[in-house]
Design a protein around this motif. Structure first.
Motif, mmCIF file in Angstrom:
data_model
loop_
_atom_site.group_PDB
_atom_site.id
_atom_site.type_symbol
_atom_site.label_atom_id
_atom_site.label_comp_id
_atom_site.label_asym_id
_atom_site.label_seq_id
_atom_site.Cartn_x
_atom_site.Cartn_y
_atom_site.Cartn_z
ATOM 1 N N VAL A 48 -3.305 -7.216 -1.986
ATOM 2 C CA VAL A 48 -4.534 -7.694 -1.342
ATOM 3 C C VAL A 48 -4.402 -7.600 0.172
ATOM 4 O O VAL A 48 -5.325 -7.146 0.859
ATOM 5 C CB VAL A 48 -4.847 -9.151 -1.780
ATOM 6 N N LEU A 49 -3.255 -8.018 0.696
ATOM 7 C CA LEU A 49 -3.044 -7.933 2.142
ATOM 8 C C LEU A 49 -3.109 -6.486 2.627
ATOM 9 O O LEU A 49 -3.724 -6.201 3.661
ATOM 10 C CB LEU A 49 -1.693 -8.550 2.517
ATOM 11 N N GLU A 50 -2.489 -5.574 1.882
ATOM 12 C CA GLU A 50 -2.531 -4.159 2.246
ATOM 13 C C GLU A 50 -3.961 -3.634 2.189
ATOM 14 O O GLU A 50 -4.396 -2.883 3.061
ATOM 15 C CB GLU A 50 -1.626 -3.349 1.313
ATOM 16 N N SER A 51 -4.686 -4.041 1.158
ATOM 17 C CA SER A 51 -6.072 -3.605 1.010
ATOM 18 C C SER A 51 -6.934 -4.128 2.162
ATOM 19 O O SER A 51 -7.767 -3.397 2.701
ATOM 20 C CB SER A 51 -6.629 -4.093 -0.329
ATOM 21 N N GLU A 52 -6.716 -5.384 2.530
ATOM 22 C CA GLU A 52 -7.464 -5.947 3.650
ATOM 23 C C GLU A 52 -7.146 -5.215 4.952
ATOM 24 O O GLU A 52 -8.035 -4.968 5.767
ATOM 25 C CB GLU A 52 -7.147 -7.439 3.794
ATOM 26 N N GLU A 53 -5.893 -4.858 5.144
ATOM 27 C CA GLU A 53 -5.502 -4.124 6.353
ATOM 28 C C GLU A 53 -6.149 -2.740 6.375
ATOM 29 O O GLU A 53 -6.670 -2.307 7.413
ATOM 30 C CB GLU A 53 -3.978 -4.002 6.414
ATOM 31 N N GLN A 55 -8.899 -1.920 4.855
ATOM 32 C CA GLN A 55 -10.335 -2.133 5.063
ATOM 33 C C GLN A 55 -10.620 -2.400 6.539
ATOM 34 O O GLN A 55 -11.606 -1.892 7.091
ATOM 35 C CB GLN A 55 -10.809 -3.314 4.206
ATOM 36 N N LYS A 56 -9.766 -3.152 7.175
ATOM 37 C CA LYS A 56 -9.938 -3.430 8.604
ATOM 38 C C LYS A 56 -9.823 -2.146 9.421
ATOM 39 O O LYS A 56 -10.626 -1.893 10.317
ATOM 40 C CB LYS A 56 -8.874 -4.439 9.046
ATOM 41 N N GLU A 57 -8.825 -1.321 9.091
ATOM 42 C CA GLU A 57 -8.652 -0.048 9.802
ATOM 43 C C GLU A 57 -9.855 0.856 9.584
ATOM 44 O O GLU A 57 -10.342 1.503 10.529
ATOM 45 C CB GLU A 57 -7.373 0.646 9.331
ATOM 46 N N THR A 58 -10.355 0.909 8.358
ATOM 47 C CA THR A 58 -11.529 1.729 8.060
ATOM 48 C C THR A 58 -12.741 1.227 8.824
ATOM 49 O O THR A 58 -13.518 2.025 9.383
ATOM 50 C CB THR A 58 -11.814 1.721 6.542
ATOM 51 N N SER A 59 -12.906 -0.084 8.874
ATOM 52 C CA SER A 59 -14.034 -0.667 9.605
ATOM 53 C C SER A 59 -13.948 -0.326 11.086
ATOM 54 O O SER A 59 -14.963 0.020 11.715
ATOM 55 C CB SER A 59 -14.036 -2.181 9.411
ATOM 56 N N GLN A 60 -12.732 -0.409 11.640
ATOM 57 C CA GLN A 60 -12.561 -0.064 13.057
ATOM 58 C C GLN A 60 -12.864 1.407 13.308
ATOM 59 O O GLN A 60 -13.501 1.764 14.301
ATOM 60 C CB GLN A 60 -11.138 -0.404 13.509
ATOM 61 N N THR A 61 -12.424 2.254 12.403
ATOM 62 C CA THR A 61 -12.688 3.687 12.535
ATOM 63 C C THR A 61 -14.183 3.965 12.468
ATOM 64 O O THR A 61 -14.728 4.724 13.287
ATOM 65 C CB THR A 61 -11.958 4.480 11.434
#
Length: 76
Positions: A48-53, A55-61
């Protein structure tokens, strides 16, 4: 004690010993199952933590790309 009491007491003690052995075996199985579930839980939490990270990177991109697109559109 009469002649019937001692054999009955021995039988009850044997039953208690057998029940205790069964319960000890069940306890060992439950402890092993609990350890397995704890490990699985930790693995899922890490996923879950990896997935959230990610998702955060994708959102920033995506935010960066949207900003570029808006800048390019405004420049036109």
């Amino acid at each position: 004690m009469n002649n019937e009491t001692l054999p009955k007491l021995e039988q009850l003690i044997d039953e208690l010993i057998n029940q205790n052995n069964r319960l000890n075996n069940e306890l060992l199985e439950l402890k092993a199952q609990n350890e397995k579930l704890v490990d699985e839980n930790e693995t899922l939490q890490l996923e879950v933590l990896e997935s959230e990270e990610k998702q955060k990177e994708t959102s920033q991109t995506l935010s960066g790309l949207l900003s570029k697109l808006q800048s390019a559109t405004q420049a036109s």
